[in-house]
Structures are given as C-alpha cells and as structure tokens.
Design an enzyme around this catalytic site. Structure first.
Site, PDB file in Angstrom:
ATOM      1  CB  CYS A   1     -70.383 141.540  67.987  1.00 18.05           C
ATOM      2  SG  CYS A   1     -68.929 140.386  67.872  1.00 18.05           S
TER       3      CYS A   1
ATOM      4  CG  HIS B   1     -68.645 143.596  71.888  1.00 18.62           C
ATOM      5  ND1 HIS B   1     -70.021 143.587  71.680  1.00 18.62           N
ATOM      6  CD2 HIS B   1     -67.913 142.396  71.451  1.00 18.62           C
ATOM      7  CE1 HIS B   1     -70.122 142.055  71.504  1.00 18.62           C
ATOM      8  NE2 HIS B   1     -68.943 141.666  71.089  1.00 18.62           N
TER       9      HIS B   1
ATOM     10  CD  GLU C   1     -72.248 146.162  72.895  1.00 19.05           C
ATOM     11  OE1 GLU C   1     -72.178 144.807  72.907  1.00 19.05           O
ATOM     12  OE2 GLU C   1     -71.353 146.479  72.678  1.00 19.05           O
TER      13      GLU C   1
END
Length: 241
Positions: A89, A174, A176
């Site tokens: 990001c 994202h 993670e």
C-alpha cells in the site's frame, strides 16, 4: 542470524501474517516506526530483506511529514542496489516515488473484491489469489515505473501490483492482514470510516470475516511465494518452512 527490517508507519498496520513466515525462515525482525526513527542507510543495506508497510498518509505530504524525505532516500538506495524489498500500500507508493514516478490521489477503494491479474501476473507469485477477494484500503495511486512489470489491476486502480525483476514487489492491496487484526484497523481508521459514503464498521467486519476466510489460503501461498522469490533469487537461504 539474518534479519528483516520492517518499516511501519502506524502501529495497527503491521506484518500480521508475514511475521511468522519471516521467522520460520530464520530471520529476526527489526522494526522501525518511520515517523519516530528510521534505520540508517548502513543498517538498511545489511538486512536480508526490507518490508515497508502501509499507512493513512500521502507520499507527497513531505511538508506535513518530513520523515518521508529521508524514507524515500533510503528506498532509492535499496532499489538501486537491488536489495530484496516488499512494499504494501503506502510502501508500494513509496517505491514508485523512489523510482521517480508520480503518486497522487486516485479513485478510493475500501472493501473486498478481486484484482485482475495481467499476463505477467498469471506467471507470478500472485497466481494463488486469482479470482479471490482481497482487501483494498487506499485513496492514492501511482504511475507504473517503466522498468516494472504490472501484475494486477482493477477498473478503479489500473496499477495494483508490480515487480522489478526478482528483487522488489509492490502491492497496492493487502494480503498480510487477518480478520482479527482488522479490529485494530477499525479503531485506527475511525475518523476515515465516520465520513459520509464510507462503509459501516459492522459491514466491514462481516465482510472481513467472510471474505478473509476465503482469501486466507491464497494470501498465505502468495506471501510465501513472494518471500521465497525475493530471498532465494539473491542467494539468500530461504530457511526452514
């Protein structure tokens, strides 16, 4: 023991799923909170891999957040020496800016939906997430560096993921974050989520639990493959998995 340098911008946007993956590879974690303290150039260069995480600010806000100037300088050096680097990001946006590209307000995306893999993406570490909903939480975008391969896109954001040879990967979305960790995001982003037109936290929580469960196996596989690529391509031991 080899180590990973983690550059964090806000406490709630953390390594999450990535932490145990890095530790299983025998890498110790050295975390820096960028607004307070950054690694020196020598410390960064000594790391086996660098992970730069997200945050709710713009790369172009150096006047408000002067540390960004120093962070960009560090990333320029890492990219020039082709150091293994993963940006997520804001981290991906910083990578693009360090390569001389524009970062600017785009079409905000907040919620869960798939990305479309390009032909390069379908031959990349992102294959395990094809067709799966991923988490989008960004308002800015960037121009694609000419030396990069575009891996993924959405209609709202044409540049969603890119790869520089085998040494650096930038992800706008994202993979993670786990549904449990998202509870901290709902608190940390409370001001943003209170704005008109933003989804309700109850809706995001329900979507996070359902879509996050669908994504988890693919996200884990894609992140494992990413670390394997970035580490092994540079002669570094992948360590025990």
């Amino acid at each position: 023991m080899s180590h990973c340098i983690v550059v964090r911008h806000v406490p709630f946007e953390s390594l999450d799923r990535l932490a145990p993956m890095l530790e299983r590879r025998g890498l110790s974690l050295r975390q820096y909170d960028a607004p307070i303290a950054l690694p020196t150039a020598a410390e960064l260069a000594a790391a086996a891999i660098v992970v730069v995480l997200g945050g709710p600010i713009g790369v172009y806000e150096e006047q408000r957040y002067p540390f960004l100037t120093d962070e960009l300088r560090l990333l320029e050096g890492a990219l020039q020496r082709q150091q293994p680097l993963l940006g997520i990001c804001l981290g991906a946006q910083l990578m693009a800016r360090a390569l001389g590209e524009r970062v600017y307000p785009g079409n905000p995306e907040l919620g869960w939906s798939p990305v479309e893999l390009t032909s390069a993406g379908r031959a990349s570490v992102l294959v395990p997430i094809e067709g799966l909903p991923v988490l989008h939480w960004h308002g800015d975008t960037f121009d694609l560096p000419p030396t990069a391969r575009l891996l993924a896109c959405t209609q709202a954001t044409p540049n969603q993921a890119f790869q520089l040879e085998n040494h650096a990967i930038g992800l706008q979305f994202h993979l993670e974050v786990s549904p449990a960790q998202l509870e901290a995001w709902y608190v940390g982003h409370t001001h943003e989520l209170s704005q008109p037109g933003k989804p309700a936290i109850t809706e995001l929580r329900a979507a996070g639990r359902a879509q996050g469960a669908l994504l988890a196996p693919g996200a884990n596989a894609a992140l494992e493959a990413t670390l394997e690529l970035l580490l092994s391509a540079h002669g570094l031991s992948a360590g025990p998995l």
